[in-house]
Design an enzyme around this catalytic site. Structure first.
Site, short mmCIF file in Angstrom:
data_model
loop_
_atom_site.label_atom_id
_atom_site.label_comp_id
_atom_site.label_asym_id
_atom_site.label_seq_id
_atom_site.Cartn_x
_atom_site.Cartn_y
_atom_site.Cartn_z
N LYS A 45 -58.11 88.28 66.49
CA LYS A 45 -58.51 89.69 66.52
C LYS A 45 -59.09 90.01 67.90
O LYS A 45 -59.91 89.26 68.42
CB LYS A 45 -59.55 89.95 65.43
CG LYS A 45 -60.26 91.28 65.54
CD LYS A 45 -61.76 91.15 65.26
CE LYS A 45 -62.49 90.38 66.34
NZ LYS A 45 -63.95 90.37 66.22
N PRO A 82 -60.54 78.99 69.09
CA PRO A 82 -61.91 78.46 69.19
C PRO A 82 -62.83 79.09 68.15
O PRO A 82 -62.66 80.24 67.76
CB PRO A 82 -62.32 78.82 70.62
CG PRO A 82 -61.34 79.82 71.11
CD PRO A 82 -60.10 79.68 70.31
N GLY A 88 -65.59 85.26 69.11
CA GLY A 88 -65.34 86.71 69.22
C GLY A 88 -63.91 87.09 68.91
O GLY A 88 -63.51 88.24 69.09
N GLY A 104 -61.62 84.37 64.21
CA GLY A 104 -60.81 83.31 63.62
C GLY A 104 -61.17 83.01 62.17
O GLY A 104 -60.30 82.95 61.31
N SER A 126 -62.71 84.92 60.03
CA SER A 126 -62.37 86.08 59.20
C SER A 126 -60.87 86.15 58.96
O SER A 126 -60.41 86.45 57.86
CB SER A 126 -62.82 87.38 59.89
OG SER A 126 -64.20 87.34 60.16
N ALA A 127 -60.09 85.87 60.01
CA ALA A 127 -58.63 85.89 59.88
C ALA A 127 -58.17 84.79 58.92
O ALA A 127 -57.25 84.99 58.11
CB ALA A 127 -57.98 85.70 61.25
N ASP A 149 -65.70 91.47 59.09
CA ASP A 149 -64.40 91.63 59.76
C ASP A 149 -63.21 91.27 58.87
O ASP A 149 -62.06 91.46 59.27
CB ASP A 149 -64.32 90.71 61.00
CG ASP A 149 -65.12 91.25 62.17
OD1 ASP A 149 -65.61 92.39 62.06
OD2 ASP A 149 -65.24 90.54 63.17
#
Ligand code: C5P
Length: 311
Positions: free
Chosen positions: A28, A115, A119, A122, A124-125, A157
């Site tokens: 994101k 990583p 920010g 990752g 959340s995805a 997120d």
């Protein structure tokens, strides 16, 4: 919600020959991030333009009686090892199983290519991809609204990450409005290799504004069409309000930013989310790949990714 192919979660599912399913969990990018207020519980209201790369983590799901989780990939070592159940992937799996009354399990294999605490959303995805993958594997047939409700319970997120399309995100992350970006660009993303704590950066935001005598919050954008119309408008009219407080926590962000500014013409260079990843936009992916090569030579300790975004 528009249903372009990018926005349809089912289009991210691929079937393997052995009954397994693969779901991509792309990075994101906050093309801008403004903080517009603070809730009584400490969460912040934001207005942000989210967009997603093509590359990212990859999750494989296999049918199984028990629920099991394993990790691989360049950043798997950075995930908290002592308690895999604390991973958002497992939290997402349990939330879906409980909501839909599923009693069997799944083998979930996370290839951690992004990583951690960088920010790029990752975690959340990964959680969103787990909801999508298990909803298909378990044939629980939850609709978009039900998935979004489960997603919101997992993290601010996560609802936005259910779709890999560009969207304006408001509230604390649960109010989504899809946006068709009228441009596409190459993107270079660089992380200086230091995990940054999101709560620490959000905490620093208020203190930073106060110290500088700035108004406590950003104002809401009135002409969104103009802002998203081209990259130079985004550059001039928006910012990432967490960038200054993030630099206080992780000064290396400035080094990455300086490198990218020296390696762009007038394109947008900005930190994503609460940092420490910084991105720059280019005319096309080939231009981005060439800068990415230079970045890897300049500092082999940086994590560098070239991809495309928008369109
Ligand atoms: O919801 P999530 O776990 O991703 O948020 C991590 C932390 O980031 C929260 O505990 C909070 O400190 C901060 N945050 C915030 N406002 C948001 C999103 C996150 O203050 N809208």
């Amino acid at each position: 919600m528009e249903s372009s192919p990018e926005n349809n979660p089912e289009n991210r599912i691929q079937s393997g020959p052995d009954g397994s399913l693969f779901v991509r969990a792309p990075a994101k990018i906050n093309l801008f991030l403004h903080i517009t207020g603070r809730r009584d519980d400490g969460y912040h209201f934001l207005e942000s333009l989210f967009s997603f790369t093509k590359k990212g983590d990859l999750i494989r799901f296999l049918p199984s009686e028990t629920l099991e989780f394993s990790t691989s990939g360049p950043f798997s070592e950075d995930l908290p090892a002592e308690n895999p159940d604390s991973n958002l992937v497992m939290k997402a799996a349990r939330a879906l199983a409980e909501h839909a009354g599923v009693s069997h399990g799944a083998l979930i294999e996370l290839e951690k290519n992004l990583p951690v605490a960088s920010g790029l959303g990752g975690g959340s995805a990964d959680a969103a991809a787990t909801l999508i993958g298990l909803n298909a594997l378990w044939k629980t047939n939850l609709n978009g609204e039900e998935l979004a409700t489960l997603a919101a319970g997992l993290g601010a997120d996560v609802p936005a990450c259910l779709s890999s399309g560009s969207q304006i995100v408001r509230g604390i992350g649960e109010m989504l409005e899809h946006v068709n970006l009228p441009w596409s660009a190459g993107i270079v993303i660089i992380n200086p290799g230091r995990a940054v704590s999101t709560p620490e950066v959000f905490d620093g935001f208020g203190a930073f504004r106060d110290k500088r005598g700035l108004p406590p919050f950003d104002v809401t954008i009135t002409d969104l069409d103009k802002v998203v119309s081209d990259i130079s408008m985004l550059d001039v009219l928006t910012s990432n309000s967490l960038q200054d407080p993030a630099v206080q926590v992780c000064p290396e962000i400035m080094e990455v930013e300086r490198f990218l500014r020296l390696n762009t013409q007038n394109e947008l260079v900005r930190m994503s989310g609460s940092g420490a990843s910084v991105f720059a936009l280019y005319h096309d992916k080939a231009a981005a790949e060439s800068v990415a090569r230079r970045a890897r030579e300049f500092n082999p300790d940086w994590w560098v990714m070239a991809d495309s975004i928008g369109g």
